[in-house]
Scaffold this active site. Structure first.
Site, short mmCIF file in Angstrom:
data_model
loop_
_atom_site.label_atom_id
_atom_site.label_comp_id
_atom_site.label_asym_id
_atom_site.label_seq_id
_atom_site.Cartn_x
_atom_site.Cartn_y
_atom_site.Cartn_z
N ASP A 242 0.69 -0.98 -0.38
CA ASP A 242 0.17 0.23 0.42
C ASP A 242 0.64 1.46 0.21
O ASP A 242 0.71 2.45 -0.64
CB ASP A 242 -1.40 0.12 0.80
CG ASP A 242 -0.32 -0.34 2.86
OD1 ASP A 242 1.02 -0.23 2.62
OD2 ASP A 242 -0.94 -0.58 3.73
N THR A 243 2.28 0.88 1.09
CA THR A 243 2.90 2.56 1.17
C THR A 243 3.55 2.66 -0.01
O THR A 243 3.98 3.34 -1.23
CB THR A 243 4.18 2.29 1.41
OG1 THR A 243 3.26 1.87 2.94
CG2 THR A 243 4.95 3.30 2.01
#
Length: 507
Positions: A242-243
């Site tokens: 997700d980052t």
């Protein structure tokens, strides 16, 4: 409307998940949330698990809703948290729900591995990844050590977004950005390291084919098509971490930027062509994670609004009823820099009382001990901004270019007080936004795979055109310079005192 293409993003966090529809048209994007659902940890037998089938069910539910609306989606992309894995048996079945990174089995696994298997410096020299006890390498080592039957019988090991994509398509891949969180990947070769795998009793064949963000994994299986009412929609390997998707959504105009993904935790970093692995990056515990288009996300974890959130839970009900702007506005009336802490001090990792931990730190460093919620809030905001300055300066030492702007993304981009403090402290122009970086990055990578955008810079231009960025310029330089000197003095004295206590303890 006829020119619009719709993309389906699955964005899964450690506490909740969402499915989102995104569209691109005339150089701008739009987002709409379709479903939202909890992601619950399951505690059983002294272990913590994720319910992979519940997550799959929620993806199917979101796809059914898309079909009900009559929307024709171009593709599907999935991003999740990092490090956790799913074991697949020889018969193509999931062997059990995946262990969660919070599982206590890893608490001593890292130290045991680094002491008895491969040394800390050797592991860092290969991977360039910061040491966290829940990294995949230590999870897998702990499972091997305990004789875990799923580990022992696994035919394939898939990271969570790859496992969900496999459930939708039947195809096994190992997406680069999520694999980079494992501390098993060499960022120079961009492949899983054979020696590290061997140390766990594993071979490369246990993992799927390495693919980069933007790769087509496959199309929905006949079973999923029947369940959802959709056709053979492609599933795209976005930045599965997700980052990685969030950083892809930073609306920068060129490479001369740093980013701060701001929320409960803060991640400050730069985007580089090559990994930065040196004695200095090792000493400062910086990490090298996979980015899109072959880039590396060189970053450092910083404690973020965790401090504030934990204090807020302890304050009386009349304080908790105040909105965040109301409480933070009161903090702005308090004398600045009266009390300062190191947000990344181990004392604040998981104290029984965060308020008590902050007050104890201030007392032990001979400062005014904050009492009121406004004083504690001001202490946290001042200290975070000064910690950001310290890491930003370190980042500038590593960066092969001058950092001209700091982009703040995520939920913290809405915090106007901390954003201004960050600009004042770092001396950099701060641009805040977007808030929904992860979902936007997911959608944009699907759009790139569909040929709607050519590269990361066109993606970022579309994002910049579609949102309103808030600019913060630094002010009060002399005041913040003096505060930083005091901050470093306090932090260094506290660290030295802790070292002395440790020496006494082990005499």
């Amino acid at each position: 409307m006829e020119n619009k293409k719709y993309f389906f993003a699955v964005d899964l966090g450690a506490t909740s998940g969402r499915t989102i529809i995104g569209s691109i048209n005339d150089g701008r994007f739009e987002l709409e949330e379709v479903t939202r659902f909890p992601n619950n940890l399951i505690e059983q037998g002294g272990h913590y698990y994720w319910d992979i089938y519940a997550l799959y069910f929620e993806i199917i539910r979101g796809l059914k809703e898309v079909a009900r609306r009559g929307l024709e989606i171009t593709s599907i992309g999935i991003d999740t948290w990092g490090v956790d894995v799913v074991f697949i048996g020889e018969d193509g079945a999931i062997l059990r729900n995946p262990r969660a990174y919070r599982d206590p089995i890893t608490f001593d696994a890292m130290d045991d591995y680094l002491k008895h298997v491969i040394s800390r410096k050797e592991v860092y020299n290969v991977t360039g990844i910061q040491f966290l006890n829940f990294n995949s390498i230590f999870q897998l080592y702990a499972m091997k050590r305990e004789g875990n039957s799923a580990f022992r019988c696994a035919s394939k090991i898939l990271f969570v977004p790859d496992a969900l994509s496999w459930m939708l398509t039947g195809n096994e891949v190992c997406e680069y950005t999520i694999a980079s969180t494992s501390q098993l990947l060499d960022p120079r070769t961009k492949q899983l390291d054979e020696r590290l795998l061997c140390s766990l009793g594993l071979t490369r064949s246990k993992f799927g084919k390495m693919v980069n963000p933007g790769t087509v994994i496959g199309v929905l299986t006949d079973e999923v098509q029947k369940l959802t009412g959709l056709g053979p929609v492609p599933v795209i390997a976005v930045a599965g971490h997700d980052t990685g998707s969030a950083v892809a959504a930073v609306p920068a105009k060129d490479e001369k930027f740093a980013y701060l993904s701001s929320g409960t935790w803060s991640l400050m970093g730069i985007e580089t062509k090559d990994a930065i692995i040196s004695d200095l990056s090792y000493a400062r515990n910086f990490t090298n994670e996979g980015g899109i288009e072959g880039t590396t996300r060189f970053l450092k974890n910083i404690c973020g609004m965790w401090l504030y959130e934990r204090c807020r839970l302890e304050w009386p009900e009349e304080v908790r009823k105040l909105s965040h702007p109301e409480l933070q506005g009161q903090a702005m009336t308090v004398e600045p820099f009266r009390s300062l802490i190191n947000p990344d001090d181990p004392a604040f990792a998981a104290p029984s009382s965060m308020i008590g931990a902050i007050q104890k730190y201030c007392g032990e460093t001979n400062q005014y001990v904050p009492q009121t919620p406004a004083e504690i809030c001001r202490c946290i905001f001042d200290s975070l901004a000064l910690r950001y300055r310290q890491v930003f300066q370190w980042m500038q030492e590593f960066a092969p270019f001058r950092l001209e702007v700091l982009h703040i993304i995520g939920g913290g981009s809405l915090n106007k007080y901390l954003n201004q403090f960050t600009a004042n402290s770092t001396g950099a122009t701060v641009l805040a936004g977007p808030q929904e970086g992860t979902a936007i990055g997911n959608i944009m990578l699907q759009a790139k795979a569909a040929g709607l955008v050519k590269d990361i810079w066109e993606m970022r231009k579309i994002i910049a055109n579609s949102i309103e960025l808030v600019k913060y310029e630094p002010v009060d330089k002399a005041v913040w310079d003096a505060a930083y000197e005091r901050y470093t003095s306090i932090v260094n004295a506290s660290a030295k005192n802790q070292d002395n206590q440790d020496e006494e303890l082990f005499k």
